[in-house]
Design an enzyme around this catalytic site. Structure first.
Site, PDB file in Angstrom:
ATOM      1  NE  ARG A   1       0.655 -62.518 -23.626  1.00 46.21           N
ATOM      2  CZ  ARG A   1      -0.607 -62.240 -23.883  1.00 46.21           C
ATOM      3  NH1 ARG A   1      -0.998 -60.986 -23.978  1.00 46.21           N
ATOM      4  NH2 ARG A   1      -1.479 -63.206 -24.047  1.00 46.21           N
TER       5      ARG A   1
ATOM      6  N   PRO B   1     -10.751 -52.872  -5.446  1.00 44.17           N
ATOM      7  CG  PRO B   1     -12.775 -53.478  -4.498  1.00 44.17           C
ATOM      8  CD  PRO B   1     -12.173 -52.594  -5.553  1.00 44.17           C
ATOM      9  CD  GLU B   2      -4.867 -54.696  -6.728  1.00 47.17           C
ATOM     10  OE1 GLU B   2      -3.985 -55.568  -6.798  1.00 47.17           O
ATOM     11  OE2 GLU B   2      -4.609 -53.472  -6.728  1.00 47.17           O
TER      12      GLU B   2
ATOM     13  NE  ARG C   1     -15.860 -43.475  -8.780  1.00 48.89           N
ATOM     14  CZ  ARG C   1     -14.558 -43.436  -9.057  1.00 48.89           C
ATOM     15  NH1 ARG C   1     -13.689 -43.751  -8.138  1.00 48.89           N
ATOM     16  NH2 ARG C   1     -14.151 -43.076 -10.250  1.00 48.89           N
TER      17      ARG C   1
ATOM     18  CG  HIS D   1     -24.448 -44.416  -2.619  1.00 44.43           C
ATOM     19  ND1 HIS D   1     -24.711 -43.895  -3.862  1.00 44.43           N
ATOM     20  CD2 HIS D   1     -24.012 -43.386  -1.864  1.00 44.43           C
ATOM     21  CE1 HIS D   1     -24.436 -42.606  -3.864  1.00 44.43           C
ATOM     22  NE2 HIS D   1     -24.001 -42.264  -2.659  1.00 44.43           N
TER      23      HIS D   1
END
Ligand SMILES: [Zn+2]
Length: 280
Positions: free
Chosen positions: A161, A2-3, A118, A93
């Site tokens: 950068r 998820p973002e 997970r 879970h």
């Protein structure tokens, strides 16, 4: 994973479901998440009202009374499930279950579940004025959808950068909330190669990228996020942004701008998708 748009979808739904409700019971089935869950969680949360649910970077934050906040991260496979039936039995879970009641009544409101097969996610309680709470957010960069996300500061950070622009955008200290999907998409929309060095990009290119990051995130939030893997909102519905992806997950398909073939390659250990012709 998820973002920003997926976490935003979850926190907005959660805010709608539990704002102003009172914690009545907390059940922890596993304490050994990525960060160990505090033993105090079952006692201190009781009878506290939820003030609001919000998001910072990829973290969900549930603000409660008495200066307590729950912070959660969905990791790879985490989900928040809201169930309106108090007789639901827990899935193996479901590491944390919280029953919420309505204010001034003994009436059951909703059951909240933190489900994470997970276990790369975490869920913990903090005092809002504590150092450990502040430390979670200490080095996180600006929110791309906030007004204080300025083009000039963004350009100055990138311009220093000497690494590729893709890894710069994935760095949460430079900009918050982006992951592989939205970095690939924003770079395509801005017509910038993921291999381009940060220091090589002009101010105008970064200005375009800045706008496209906002554009792609807003559209993805509107569509409820991208459901390629596990993402669902708190009611169990999927998002639809996968139907709007230009390059991500589209290896060997035609570019929708020039009809070249979308290429996938490994970059810093992760798959990058792009169009060689459109992105320079
Ligand atoms: Zn193309």
């Amino acid at each position: 994973m998820p973002e920003l748009p997926e976490v935003e979808t979850v926190t907005r739904g959660l805010n709608f479901a539990i704002k102003n409700l009172i914690v009545k019971k907390v059940q922890v089935n596993r304490y050994d998440l990525r960060i160990k869950v505090s033993n105090k969680i079952t006692s201190v949360l009781n009878n506290l009202k939820v003030i609001k649910v919000k998001r910072r970077a990829k973290y969900g934050i549930i603000d409660l009374e008495n200066e307590y906040s729950i912070v959660f991260h969905l990791g790879m496979s985490g989900r928040i499930v809201i169930d309106r039936n108090d007789e639901i039995s827990l899935n193996k879970h479901d590491h944390i279950a919280i029953d919420f009641y309505k204010k001034n009544s003994k009436k059951f409101g909703v059951r909240f579940l933190f489900r994470d097969p997970r276990r790369f996610g975490f869920f913990n309680i903090y005092k809002r004025n504590s150092k450990v709470y502040e430390n979670i957010f200490q080095f996180i960069g600006p929110e791309p959808l906030d007004n204080n996300f300025s083009i000039k500061k963004f350009f100055n950070k990138i311009n220093k950068r000497h690494s590729n622009i893709k890894s710069i955008l994935l760095n949460q200290n430079i900009i918050a909330g982006l992951g592989n999907i939205y970095v690939c998409e924003a770079l395509f929309l801005a017509r910038i190669s993921p291999k381009a060095m940060g220091s090589s990009l002009s101010y105008n290119k970064i200005k375009k990228l800045h706008g496209k990051i906002k554009e792609v995130l807003l559209k993805a939030i509107e569509e409820g996020g991208t459901s390629i893997q596990d993402h669902k909102n708190v009611s169990g519905e999927i998002g639809y942004f996968q139907y709007y992806l230009s390059v991500y997950n589209r290896e060997k398909e035609e570019c929708n701008n020039c009809t070249s073939i979308i290429i996938r390659f490994k970059q810093n250990g992760r798959s990058t998708y792009y169009c060689q012709k459109c992105q320079k």
